[in-house]
Motif scaffolding. Sequence first.
Motif, PDB file in Angstrom:
ATOM      1  N   ALA A 133      59.606 -81.225  22.918  1.00 54.44           N
ATOM      2  CA  ALA A 133      59.519 -80.318  24.091  1.00 54.44           C
ATOM      3  C   ALA A 133      59.583 -78.880  23.587  1.00 54.44           C
ATOM      4  N   GLY A 134      59.386 -78.664  22.377  1.00 51.06           N
ATOM      5  CA  GLY A 134      59.902 -77.306  21.650  1.00 51.06           C
ATOM      6  C   GLY A 134      58.745 -76.272  22.257  1.00 51.06           C
ATOM      7  N   LEU A 135      58.903 -75.112  22.335  1.00 51.77           N
ATOM      8  CA  LEU A 135      58.264 -73.969  22.683  1.00 51.77           C
ATOM      9  C   LEU A 135      56.909 -73.815  21.951  1.00 51.77           C
ATOM     10  N   VAL A 136      55.947 -73.447  22.623  1.00 50.74           N
ATOM     11  CA  VAL A 136      54.673 -72.864  21.840  1.00 50.74           C
ATOM     12  C   VAL A 136      54.101 -71.814  22.580  1.00 50.74           C
ATOM     13  N   TRP A 137      53.695 -70.748  21.912  1.00 53.64           N
ATOM     14  CA  TRP A 137      52.939 -69.455  22.677  1.00 53.64           C
ATOM     15  C   TRP A 137      51.553 -69.741  22.246  1.00 53.64           C
ATOM     16  N   LEU A 138      50.637 -69.588  23.554  1.00 55.61           N
ATOM     17  CA  LEU A 138      49.083 -70.010  23.512  1.00 55.61           C
ATOM     18  C   LEU A 138      48.477 -68.754  23.777  1.00 55.61           C
ATOM     19  N   ASP A 204      42.059 -66.564  33.210  1.00 56.44           N
ATOM     20  CA  ASP A 204      41.378 -65.853  33.896  1.00 56.44           C
ATOM     21  C   ASP A 204      41.716 -64.039  33.382  1.00 56.44           C
ATOM     22  N   GLY A 205      42.659 -64.139  32.355  1.00 54.26           N
ATOM     23  CA  GLY A 205      42.603 -62.801  31.743  1.00 54.26           C
ATOM     24  C   GLY A 205      43.964 -62.045  32.366  1.00 54.26           C
ATOM     25  N   ARG A 206      44.772 -62.914  33.428  1.00 55.98           N
ATOM     26  CA  ARG A 206      45.725 -61.853  34.172  1.00 55.98           C
ATOM     27  C   ARG A 206      47.015 -61.969  33.066  1.00 55.98           C
ATOM     28  N   ALA A 207      47.093 -62.709  32.017  1.00 56.96           N
ATOM     29  CA  ALA A 207      47.986 -63.050  31.124  1.00 56.96           C
ATOM     30  C   ALA A 207      47.446 -62.846  29.377  1.00 56.96           C
ATOM     31  N   ALA A 208      47.714 -62.292  28.596  1.00 63.64           N
ATOM     32  CA  ALA A 208      47.477 -62.139  27.182  1.00 63.64           C
ATOM     33  C   ALA A 208      48.037 -63.421  26.446  1.00 63.64           C
ATOM     34  N   ALA A 209      49.049 -63.785  26.877  1.00 61.58           N
ATOM     35  CA  ALA A 209      49.828 -64.910  26.101  1.00 61.58           C
ATOM     36  C   ALA A 209      50.559 -65.624  26.975  1.00 61.58           C
ATOM     37  N   ALA A 210      51.015 -66.941  26.809  1.00 59.15           N
ATOM     38  CA  ALA A 210      51.805 -67.584  27.625  1.00 59.15           C
ATOM     39  C   ALA A 210      52.572 -68.615  26.668  1.00 59.15           C
ATOM     40  N   ALA A 211      53.747 -69.007  27.443  1.00 50.45           N
ATOM     41  CA  ALA A 211      54.815 -70.035  26.678  1.00 50.45           C
ATOM     42  C   ALA A 211      54.836 -71.147  27.434  1.00 50.45           C
ATOM     43  N   PHE A 212      54.887 -72.391  26.479  1.00 50.30           N
ATOM     44  CA  PHE A 212      54.552 -73.607  27.240  1.00 50.30           C
ATOM     45  C   PHE A 212      55.539 -74.432  26.364  1.00 50.30           C
ATOM     46  N   ARG A 213      56.078 -75.471  27.038  1.00 48.17           N
ATOM     47  CA  ARG A 213      56.787 -76.924  26.296  1.00 48.17           C
ATOM     48  C   ARG A 213      55.601 -77.608  25.846  1.00 48.17           C
ATOM     49  N   ARG A 214      55.716 -78.367  24.528  1.00 46.17           N
ATOM     50  CA  ARG A 214      54.561 -79.034  24.246  1.00 46.17           C
ATOM     51  C   ARG A 214      54.445 -80.170  24.888  1.00 46.17           C
ATOM     52  N   THR A 215      55.337 -80.572  25.720  1.00 43.50           N
ATOM     53  CA  THR A 215      55.200 -81.936  26.708  1.00 43.50           C
ATOM     54  C   THR A 215      54.431 -81.420  28.086  1.00 43.50           C
ATOM     55  N   GLN A 262      62.214 -95.398  22.487  1.00 42.48           N
ATOM     56  CA  GLN A 262      61.519 -95.372  21.157  1.00 42.48           C
ATOM     57  C   GLN A 262      60.238 -95.302  20.944  1.00 42.48           C
ATOM     58  N   ALA A 263      59.279 -95.870  22.316  1.00 45.91           N
ATOM     59  CA  ALA A 263      57.706 -95.989  22.292  1.00 45.91           C
ATOM     60  C   ALA A 263      57.222 -94.759  22.752  1.00 45.91           C
ATOM     61  N   VAL A 264      57.705 -93.863  23.692  1.00 48.53           N
ATOM     62  CA  VAL A 264      56.958 -93.002  24.120  1.00 48.53           C
ATOM     63  C   VAL A 264      56.874 -91.714  23.466  1.00 48.53           C
ATOM     64  N   THR A 265      55.746 -90.804  23.252  1.00 47.95           N
ATOM     65  CA  THR A 265      55.472 -89.731  22.494  1.00 47.95           C
ATOM     66  C   THR A 265      55.187 -88.512  23.500  1.00 47.95           C
ATOM     67  N   THR A 266      55.108 -87.458  22.753  1.00 52.94           N
ATOM     68  CA  THR A 266      54.667 -86.193  23.594  1.00 52.94           C
ATOM     69  C   THR A 266      53.264 -86.399  24.166  1.00 52.94           C
ATOM     70  N   ASP A 267      52.467 -86.870  23.113  1.00 51.79           N
ATOM     71  CA  ASP A 267      50.970 -87.019  23.792  1.00 51.79           C
ATOM     72  C   ASP A 267      50.922 -87.934  24.839  1.00 51.79           C
TER      73      ASP A 267
END
Length: 297
Positions: A133-138, A204-215, A262-267
């Motif tokens: 669930a690490g952060l990623v900037w998109l 829609d252009g209101r934000a130039a970047a945004a942070a998300f959890r990978r999950t 043990q089975a569940v993944t981020t995807d």
Amino acid sequence: MDRRGFLLGATALIAAGCARVPPPEVSGTASATPSAPPLAIGSDGSAAGLLLAELLAGAVAAKGRAAGTGPAGPDWQASLGHGDLAALPGFGTTLWTELSQGREAPAAEDLLPELAGLLEPEVGLLAVPGVDAGLVWLVTEETATAGIASLTRLRGWSKGRRAAVPGPVRSRADGVPGLAAVYGAQFSYDVVEDPVQRASRLVDGRAAAAAFRRTEYLGASGLVALVDPDRLSAPEPGVVLVAGALSDAEPDTVLAMDAVAQAVTTDDLVDLQARVAGGGTPREVAGEWLREQGLAG
């Protein structure tokens, strides 16, 4: 037993001396019996956390044990210690930040041992190794194509622009403060908790970047993750906190939870959220996944 002991593959669990008591109001997945009131699986309120809770409850119910999900509440550690909650899925760095007085989370290999040491003795921990669930900037594909494909390009370019973030990212060391300190970002920030709305602001252009959890499910395509060469955002493993009394009284129930862990993944979590967005309920899509994985009985 050492307080810093924790479950990795259901090999050990911190001992607990508190008896479990029935939870107040839980949305059940199986009928309770007089001798075994339904187990309460807590949720942190996020879409991924709710689905993890439903997966755990469904796996337990498939073994014939009544279980259901509900909000964890603010005093979740006491609820786990007293047995009001049987288990609570969460994310390692977020929990460490909540329980620790430190500002910067430990290295990935030390995170879970340190988190286990911060928990009360009556609470154990299962690792969820396939979830990050690490952060990623998109940014949008158009922005990346224009040359903003790395966090190193934010200095200067970010000045006068807006970024959308979930609330906790405003204060986390690997969030807004780290982005400014490590990469010189100068965004103005809007707090937007819903990840789909955050993604919409990018589109829609209101934000130039945004942070998300990978999950997080974004509900949008064509977004690009900015390269993080200085590794500001570390992986954030999934965890399941477990009432210690449960491992003593019902080890098979804990093993059923660990099979999910043990089975569940981020995807998987992102896909399940997409199924919910398409019209399924969290319980229905969790049940589908459990059947697909052979964990539904």
